[in-house]
Design a protein around this motif. Structure first.
Motif, mmCIF file in Angstrom:
data_model
loop_
_atom_site.group_PDB
_atom_site.id
_atom_site.type_symbol
_atom_site.label_atom_id
_atom_site.label_comp_id
_atom_site.label_asym_id
_atom_site.label_seq_id
_atom_site.Cartn_x
_atom_site.Cartn_y
_atom_site.Cartn_z
ATOM 1 N N THR A 64 -66.857 49.519 29.320
ATOM 2 C CA THR A 64 -67.238 50.848 29.790
ATOM 3 C C THR A 64 -67.336 50.928 31.312
ATOM 4 O O THR A 64 -67.451 52.027 31.865
ATOM 5 N N LYS A 65 -67.332 49.801 31.993
ATOM 6 C CA LYS A 65 -67.422 49.807 33.461
ATOM 7 C C LYS A 65 -66.212 50.517 34.059
ATOM 8 O O LYS A 65 -65.105 50.449 33.517
ATOM 9 N N SER A 66 -66.420 51.168 35.187
ATOM 10 C CA SER A 66 -65.366 51.998 35.778
ATOM 11 C C SER A 66 -64.114 51.204 36.093
ATOM 12 O O SER A 66 -62.993 51.706 35.905
ATOM 13 N N GLN A 67 -64.251 49.953 36.572
ATOM 14 C CA GLN A 67 -63.072 49.159 36.919
ATOM 15 C C GLN A 67 -62.254 48.769 35.694
ATOM 16 O O GLN A 67 -61.099 48.353 35.817
ATOM 17 N N TRP A 126 -62.578 50.691 32.158
ATOM 18 C CA TRP A 126 -62.215 51.854 31.340
ATOM 19 C C TRP A 126 -61.364 52.864 32.099
ATOM 20 O O TRP A 126 -60.391 53.391 31.570
ATOM 21 N N ASP A 127 -61.721 53.135 33.340
ATOM 22 C CA ASP A 127 -61.024 54.179 34.090
ATOM 23 C C ASP A 127 -59.562 53.835 34.336
ATOM 24 O O ASP A 127 -58.735 54.727 34.522
ATOM 25 N N SER A 160 -58.212 52.298 29.762
ATOM 26 C CA SER A 160 -58.753 52.792 28.488
ATOM 27 C C SER A 160 -57.678 52.977 27.424
ATOM 28 O O SER A 160 -57.943 52.820 26.227
ATOM 29 N N GLY A 173 -73.320 48.922 35.774
ATOM 30 C CA GLY A 173 -72.116 49.748 35.683
ATOM 31 C C GLY A 173 -71.713 50.097 34.277
ATOM 32 O O GLY A 173 -70.632 50.642 34.044
ATOM 33 N N ARG A 204 -71.759 52.274 30.988
ATOM 34 C CA ARG A 204 -71.939 53.717 30.798
ATOM 35 C C ARG A 204 -71.983 54.073 29.323
ATOM 36 O O ARG A 204 -71.033 53.823 28.583
#
Length: 206
Positions: A98-101, A103-104, A107, A144, A146
């Motif tokens: 789920t951390k931005s580095q 999932w973003d 994903s 981080g 989420r």
């Protein structure tokens, strides 16, 4: 000759009676234990008893995503899980994804990488029963991690379970109102570890 056959039958029966069921717990720091926060694995061992042998194959920070910052498939814990010849495998992963580095950027790979992990574990543990564990809730945005992204993962994990005919253990819904079980919002304290172990125990012995 008849006596020899009886002795052999006795030995085979005795070995069968005392054969331990092997359980491999695949996961991240919630499974491995981290920074003084306990693992649920020893508690699960106590609950299951002497007829089982439960192994901790968790690795702190591990992701399902193969392009994530710490892919489980590249960890020594994964090699141990492959070589366990387990009868039962539980997979509790997804929190670090789920951390931005992670999932973003990646994903779109989550489902295929999760399926690949299952398939690889099944390739060396052909008769193992695999349980997909819905990750515990993230009560605060620490590290981080989420919770809103975790909620996006859950239907994907359920879809994978349905498509592959695998059982699910929901470690999320029963703990939604139990943020006091997670001192830092992510890792279980003693009460949380007990709760997770009990959920796994109930499903494994169902």
């Amino acid at each position: 000759m008849k006596i020899i056959k009886l002795i052999l039958l006795f030995l085979i029966t005795t070995n069968t009676l005392f054969a331990q069921i092997k359980v491999s717990c695949v996961g991240n720091s919630i499974t491995e234990g981290w920074n003084g926060n306990p693992s649920y694995v020893p508690i699960l061992q106590k609950l299951l008893g002497a007829n089982y042998i439960v192994k901790n194959n968790g690795k702190s920070g591990a992701t399902i995503l193969n392009k994530g910052n710490k892919p489980y498939c590249k960890q020594e814990a994964f090699l141990r899980a492959l070589n366990d010849n387990a009868d039962i495998i539980t997979i509790l992963l997804g929190t670090n994804d789920t951390k931005s580095q992670n999932w973003d950027k990646y994903s779109s790979d989550f489902k295929s990488d999760y399926v690949a992990l299952i398939d690889t574990l099944q390739s060396t543990n052909r008769n193992a029963k695999i349980f997909l564990v819905i990750p515990v809730p993230a009560c605060r945005g620490n590290f981080g991690i989420r919770n809103d992204i975790l909620n996006l993962e859950i239907p994907i994990i359920k879809q994978i379970a349905k498509e592959k005919g695998l059982p699910i253990i929901d470690a999320n819904t029963p703990l939604l109102e139990s943020c006091n079980y997670f001192n830092d919002g992510v890792h279980p304290n003693a009460e949380g570890a007990n709760a997770i172990a009990l959920l796994l125990y109930q499903s494994i012995t169902k």
